[in-house]
Scaffold this motif. Sequence first.
Motif, PDB file in Angstrom:
ATOM      1  N   GLY A 190     -40.028  12.165  -8.395  1.00 18.63           N
ATOM      2  CA  GLY A 190     -39.297  13.052  -7.501  1.00 18.63           C
ATOM      3  C   GLY A 190     -38.043  13.606  -8.148  1.00 18.63           C
ATOM      4  N   SER A 191     -37.370  14.465  -7.406  1.00 15.64           N
ATOM      5  CA  SER A 191     -36.162  15.122  -7.912  1.00 15.64           C
ATOM      6  C   SER A 191     -35.149  15.231  -6.795  1.00 15.64           C
ATOM      7  CB  SER A 191     -36.506  16.514  -8.442  1.00 15.64           C
ATOM      8  OG  SER A 191     -35.326  17.259  -8.714  1.00 15.64           O
ATOM      9  N   THR A 193     -33.235  17.746  -6.533  1.00 19.26           N
ATOM     10  CA  THR A 193     -33.233  19.174  -6.193  1.00 19.26           C
ATOM     11  C   THR A 193     -34.596  19.516  -5.623  1.00 19.26           C
ATOM     12  OG1 THR A 193     -31.705  19.594  -8.018  1.00 19.26           O
ATOM     13  CG2 THR A 193     -32.837  21.493  -7.058  1.00 19.26           C
ATOM     14  N   CYS A 194     -34.688  19.617  -4.312  1.00 26.36           N
ATOM     15  CA  CYS A 194     -35.996  19.772  -3.690  1.00 26.36           C
ATOM     16  C   CYS A 194     -35.867  20.289  -2.261  1.00 26.36           C
ATOM     17  CB  CYS A 194     -36.742  18.432  -3.671  1.00 26.36           C
ATOM     18  SG  CYS A 194     -35.838  17.126  -2.796  1.00 26.36           S
ATOM     19  N   SER A 198     -41.092  22.615  -1.831  1.00 23.26           N
ATOM     20  CA  SER A 198     -41.129  22.533  -3.292  1.00 23.26           C
ATOM     21  C   SER A 198     -41.651  21.182  -3.753  1.00 23.26           C
ATOM     22  CB  SER A 198     -39.731  22.788  -3.883  1.00 23.26           C
ATOM     23  OG  SER A 198     -38.845  21.719  -3.592  1.00 23.26           O
ATOM     24  N   ALA A 199     -41.331  20.122  -3.013  1.00 23.85           N
ATOM     25  CA  ALA A 199     -41.819  18.796  -3.379  1.00 23.85           C
ATOM     26  C   ALA A 199     -43.333  18.709  -3.240  1.00 23.85           C
ATOM     27  CB  ALA A 199     -41.136  17.739  -2.521  1.00 23.85           C
ATOM     28  N   ASP A 204     -45.585  15.999  -5.323  1.00 22.32           N
ATOM     29  CA  ASP A 204     -44.941  14.740  -4.935  1.00 22.32           C
ATOM     30  C   ASP A 204     -45.726  14.068  -3.811  1.00 22.32           C
ATOM     31  OD1 ASP A 204     -43.053  15.453  -6.756  1.00 22.32           O
ATOM     32  OD2 ASP A 204     -41.405  15.668  -5.330  1.00 22.32           O
ATOM     33  N   CYS A 247     -36.373  14.297   0.084  1.00 22.32           N
ATOM     34  CA  CYS A 247     -37.112  15.539  -0.144  1.00 22.32           C
ATOM     35  C   CYS A 247     -37.995  15.945   1.036  1.00 22.32           C
ATOM     36  CB  CYS A 247     -37.967  15.432  -1.413  1.00 22.32           C
ATOM     37  SG  CYS A 247     -36.995  15.443  -2.936  1.00 22.32           S
TER      38      CYS A 247
END
Length: 426
Positions: A190-191, A193-194, A198-199, A204, A247
């Motif tokens: 994961g990130s 920034t999401c 977008s995830a 994801d 996210c």
Amino acid sequence: MSSPRHSAPRTTWRWRPAGFARLGGGLLVVALIALSVNFALSSKGDSDATTTTLSTTTTTLSTTSTTLAPTTTTTVPLNKIVPPGPPASSRRLSLYKVIAGDISPKSVMSTNTGLVFAQNMMYRHTMTVYNSAGTLLKTISDGVVLSRFGVRGRSGLTHGAPVEAAVTPDGKDVWVSNYSMYGTGSGPEGSDTCTPGSALAAGDTPSFLYEVSTKSLSVVGVAQVGMVPKYVAVTPNDKYVVATNWCSWTVSIVNEATHRPVATVPVGAYPRGIAISPDSHLAYVAIMGSTVIDVISLSTFKIVGQIGGLDNVRHVVIDPQNPDFLFASLNQPGDVVKIDRLTGKILAEVHTGSDCRSLAISTDGTALYVVNYLSNTVTELASRNLKILQIVPTGTNPVGVTYDGTTGRVWVAVYTGEILVFNTKP
């Protein structure tokens, strides 16, 4: 990125005490009539009112005899276990021990039973457990076989990335959030920034919470939550585990006994810290991408109110001795605020440093400790008025903090690979 929507107004509490019985007759008759406490929470026509009633008991005593009042055994909640000596606000931090080794702690959490857990993210794929003196008891791998816990299609070894932890009220288990899962059936890492869109587009997948036994110091259960869960909390009645999904922009509510999901509550970007009211009726969730704390009913599983005016709010705690007060760290401003939990009014605010992160409160409710990530310091505050009592240097990037009620020590997680343990001295 769509903007978070928070339309519910601030909450209001109302309290009504019931009456008491009279005494009379040739015999002394003591009638203890139910004490009914009714908390009513109103928000835009929605209510979350709960009434707790104690059963009526009548006791007859002879007027010629002497009878001792019945004794009551009370178990002190773990978050109210107070070390001997003066109040925490009259003590100052003094470095006791530096813990190093194969760690990269994102957070530390005292169970107040003599254990401290450190969560080492994907950098080490471990949780390290220490006693209150700082001695390493066990390094727990985050590798599990999910199918052994009833998760279909996940027969291979799966790793997590431990972020935060919360102890159950009986001290028997610790629940740990995992930033991402790694292994067959898991999506990419994961990130921060999401968005939910977008995830999902990146592939994801939902993550899992781990249940760790404090007796065996091993993973004994799992529960599926959303994408990139950050904070985790357990309700004081031990009914639910609550997790914020960074996210997914949601809050997961899990049955603590069955590990099954109960509800998923949509919030905004980005949910982070959680505090649970002492009666287990409300969850206060810091929405870090906004200016509010959402108030979620744990009976209707809906947002029933919010506390506004809080820029980039990250972490929240409730005073264990006076739960009318809520404290929050504001990440980007680098401030800590004191809030009247019943009205939502901000009572005090102080700047503690650059990029303040986690916040801990002493079990006697008199002192707060906040780590300032970019200032490389930990600040001690008086909870009464948020007066700065002490500022202590740490290593680079302090990120987590916990107060150990059994010793009065303060533990600071330094992201670059250390844990600092401080005595609190008068």
